[in-house]
Design a protein around this motif. Structure first.
Motif, mmCIF file in Angstrom:
data_model
loop_
_atom_site.group_PDB
_atom_site.id
_atom_site.type_symbol
_atom_site.label_atom_id
_atom_site.label_comp_id
_atom_site.label_asym_id
_atom_site.label_seq_id
_atom_site.Cartn_x
_atom_site.Cartn_y
_atom_site.Cartn_z
ATOM 1 N N LYS A 4 0.835 -1.190 0.000
ATOM 2 C CA LYS A 4 0.000 0.000 0.000
ATOM 3 C C LYS A 4 0.874 1.245 0.000
ATOM 4 N N PHE A 5 0.371 2.292 -0.660
ATOM 5 C CA PHE A 5 1.072 3.565 -0.635
ATOM 6 C C PHE A 5 0.985 4.166 0.762
ATOM 7 N N SER A 6 2.094 4.780 1.191
ATOM 8 C CA SER A 6 2.037 5.547 2.430
ATOM 9 C C SER A 6 1.201 6.799 2.194
ATOM 10 N N LYS A 7 0.851 7.488 3.275
ATOM 11 C CA LYS A 7 0.045 8.703 3.145
ATOM 12 C C LYS A 7 0.737 9.734 2.275
ATOM 13 N N TYR A 8 2.050 9.894 2.476
ATOM 14 C CA TYR A 8 2.799 10.867 1.669
ATOM 15 C C TYR A 8 2.828 10.452 0.205
ATOM 16 N N GLU A 9 3.115 9.164 -0.051
ATOM 17 C CA GLU A 9 3.179 8.670 -1.426
ATOM 18 C C GLU A 9 1.838 8.838 -2.131
ATOM 19 N N PHE A 10 0.760 8.541 -1.442
ATOM 20 C CA PHE A 10 -0.572 8.676 -2.036
ATOM 21 C C PHE A 10 -0.886 10.141 -2.348
ATOM 22 N N THR A 11 -0.483 11.038 -1.442
ATOM 23 C CA THR A 11 -0.734 12.462 -1.655
ATOM 24 C C THR A 11 0.036 12.983 -2.858
ATOM 25 N N VAL A 12 1.327 12.628 -2.954
ATOM 26 C CA VAL A 12 2.139 13.062 -4.098
ATOM 27 C C VAL A 12 1.578 12.479 -5.390
ATOM 28 N N LEU A 13 1.186 11.202 -5.362
ATOM 29 C CA LEU A 13 0.619 10.580 -6.558
ATOM 30 C C LEU A 13 -0.650 11.307 -6.988
ATOM 31 N N SER A 14 -1.471 11.719 -6.035
ATOM 32 C CA SER A 14 -2.692 12.461 -6.359
ATOM 33 C C SER A 14 -2.365 13.795 -7.025
ATOM 34 N N ILE A 15 -1.373 14.504 -6.475
ATOM 35 C CA ILE A 15 -0.949 15.778 -7.067
ATOM 36 C C ILE A 15 -0.424 15.553 -8.480
ATOM 37 N N VAL A 16 0.390 14.526 -8.657
ATOM 38 C CA VAL A 16 0.967 14.193 -9.959
ATOM 39 C C VAL A 16 -0.134 13.914 -10.985
ATOM 40 N N LEU A 17 -1.104 13.077 -10.620
ATOM 41 C CA LEU A 17 -2.126 12.660 -11.574
ATOM 42 C C LEU A 17 -3.071 13.805 -11.928
ATOM 43 N N VAL A 18 -3.459 14.607 -10.952
ATOM 44 C CA VAL A 18 -4.354 15.735 -11.240
ATOM 45 C C VAL A 18 -3.641 16.765 -12.119
ATOM 46 N N SER A 19 -2.381 17.042 -11.816
ATOM 47 C CA SER A 19 -1.614 18.021 -12.605
ATOM 48 C C SER A 19 -1.405 17.524 -14.024
ATOM 49 N N TYR A 20 -1.067 16.243 -14.160
ATOM 50 C CA TYR A 20 -0.853 15.682 -15.498
ATOM 51 C C TYR A 20 -2.152 15.669 -16.282
ATOM 52 N N PHE A 21 -3.248 15.314 -15.617
ATOM 53 C CA PHE A 21 -4.552 15.311 -16.266
ATOM 54 C C PHE A 21 -4.870 16.692 -16.827
ATOM 55 N N MET A 22 -4.520 17.734 -16.088
ATOM 56 C CA MET A 22 -4.784 19.101 -16.505
ATOM 57 C C MET A 22 -4.035 19.439 -17.799
ATOM 58 N N THR A 23 -2.753 19.028 -17.907
ATOM 59 C CA THR A 23 -1.973 19.357 -19.102
ATOM 60 C C THR A 23 -2.412 18.520 -20.305
ATOM 61 N N VAL A 24 -2.724 17.236 -20.070
ATOM 62 C CA VAL A 24 -3.169 16.368 -21.168
ATOM 63 C C VAL A 24 -4.519 16.824 -21.685
#
Length: 452
Positions: A4-24
């Motif tokens: 399982k992702f740690s809380k920090y890893e999950f938070t960073v992954l969420s930021i990464v995916l939302v930001s990437y979704f915005m550019t795509v």
């Protein structure tokens, strides 16, 4: 048992995916909205093409520069700067009331995306360790690449039909603000690399990439395109020579020493060329041949979006069982079958048989292919080169789409003429099949032998 992702890893992954979704999203959201933009701002056809081209040229031209800048100055700092620029650019696009304003604002958006895109992936690599978690995170990243592009067509059509095309850009502003606040509070700063910045290499890469993308965009209707492409070849050759000599290159040539990474960049170029032609021609086909509204045309891509999402969720399991290379083979094979089936859309069949069913295969194939391509593009990369490798992945993504689309537009016009959309769509998709077959061959030669 899955880690399982740690809380920090999950938070960073969420930021990464939302930001990437915005550019795509911003690459495709404008496609179904273009007719409304043209009507509202009284744009000529030539100016209308620059609504998309300004974004693509600046995005592609600044990617390498942006990638290395973050390695040296700190990825979090450049990532946050990119969010500010992209959000401001989106606001300016939504407020545009004339041609010049709109085109400049789109270029501003492209600059922000060029700062964001390399570090979205690099932040993921910094924060999530190699292993099962990294595989799952990259699979999610790849899923966003496909789903964001498909969903952008839906969102663009939705706003254009029901509200205003401007809202498709305004929606980025609160997202960018939220991501900036979230990133500032949560994301840990990466270590800045000591050393000088390669100013000459930066200029050569910037002008060379802009010349290449600009020449590609002109290729279908202007002889002057070859002058720009020739200039790009000279400048990029000088850039490669420079990178081989300088101590602090913005694109370390050692990134290409690994055949798996190099093969993935070439395969990604071909894959995105085929997919961009698919989105471009089928969007027009649905509206002009089937008489769909912009909203209905966007919704017409839903079978692909759903299949993409389901397929992408299975990538980590497929990779664990069959390896990265064979998962990519599976994804490319599905996409080839779907694209070949779709290339007979001009025979007059109905939407379900001629478009929806092959779209399901294309969506499933894209969902299974993009994540392994991304994984191979950053395989065995040193931390100091993570930003550069991520930048090259995005260069392949952007330039591949522009170059492939232009080649297939020229090919389809040559075989079918400029006025016959139905035949041009068929020929463009058949050319896309050839691109995908070449990508499959590269995968067998350069990626599968790595047993990953």
């Amino acid at each position: 048992m899955q880690s399982k992702f740690s809380k920090y890893e999950f938070t960073v992954l969420s930021i990464v995916l939302v930001s990437y979704f915005m550019t795509v999203l911003d690459v495709s959201v404008v496609i179904t909205a273009l007719p409304k933009i043209q009507t509202d701002l009284h744009l000529s056809t030539a100016n209308l093409t620059w609504v998309q081209n300004a974004y693509t040229i600046i995005f592609g031209g600044l990617l390498l520069l942006g990638g290395r800048l973050g390695d040296i100055a700190g990825r979090k700092r450049i990532f946050n700067l990119g969010l500010i620029i992209f959000g401001l650019g989106s606001l300016l696009v939504g407020l545009a009331n004339n041609t010049i304003w709109l085109i400049i604002a789109r270029g501003f958006q492209g600059a922000g995306a060029a700062a964001l895109a390399p570090f979205i992936l690099a932040l993921l690599m910094d924060s999530i360790p190699i292993g099962e978690k990294r595989i799952r995170a990259v699979a999610d990243y790849g899923a966003v690449a496909g789903i964001g592009a498909s969903l952008g067509l839906v969102i663009g059509g939705l706003f254009a039909s029901l509200l205003s095309w401007r809202y498709a850009f305004f929606v980025n502003v609160p997202i960018a603000i939220g991501m900036f606040i979230w990133s500032t509070k949560v994301v840990r700063s990466s270590k800045s690399q000591k050393g000088s910045f390669d100013g000459l290499g930066s200029v050569l890469s910037l002008i060379g990439m802009i010349s290449l993308v600009y020449g590609i965009l002109l290729l279908s209707d202007r002889a002057s395109a070859w002058y720009w492409i020739g200039l790009a070849i000279v400048l990029l050759a000088l850039f490669v020579w420079r990178e081989a000599k300088v101590k602090q290159p913005i694109m370390p040539l050692r990134v290409f020493k690994n055949s798996e990474r190099t093969g993935s960049y070439l395969a990604r170029l071909l894959f995105l060329g085929a997919m961009m032609a698919f989105w471009f021609f089928i969007t027009q086909f649905l509206q002009e041949v089937y008489g769909f509204s912009p909203l209905m045309a966007g919704l017409g891509f839903f079978p692909m979006t759903i299949a993409n999402f389901i397929s992408a969720l299975q990538v980590s399991k497929l990779t664990a069982k069959f390896g990265n290379g064979m998962t990519l083979v599976f994804g490319l094979s599905l996409t080839i079958i779907g694209m070949f089936w779709l290339s007979f859309v001009g025979n007059g069949s109905n939407y379900i048989l001629a478009i929806a069913l092959p779209m399901i295969l294309i969506g499933a194939g894209q969902g299974a292919a993009l994540s392994p391509l991304t994984t191979a593009g950053i395989a065995q990369i040193d931390a100091q080169d993570a930003g550069a490798a991520s930048g090259i992945v995005n260069v392949a993504h952007q330039v591949g789409g522009s170059l492939g689309l232009t080649i297939l537009v020229v090919l389809s016009t040559f075989f079918a003429g400029s006025s016959d959309l139905v035949s041009r769509t068929d020929w463009a998709l058949r050319g896309g099949v050839i691109f995908l077959i070449l990508a499959l061959l590269l995968t067998f030669i350069m990626i599968v032998p790595k047993k990953g």
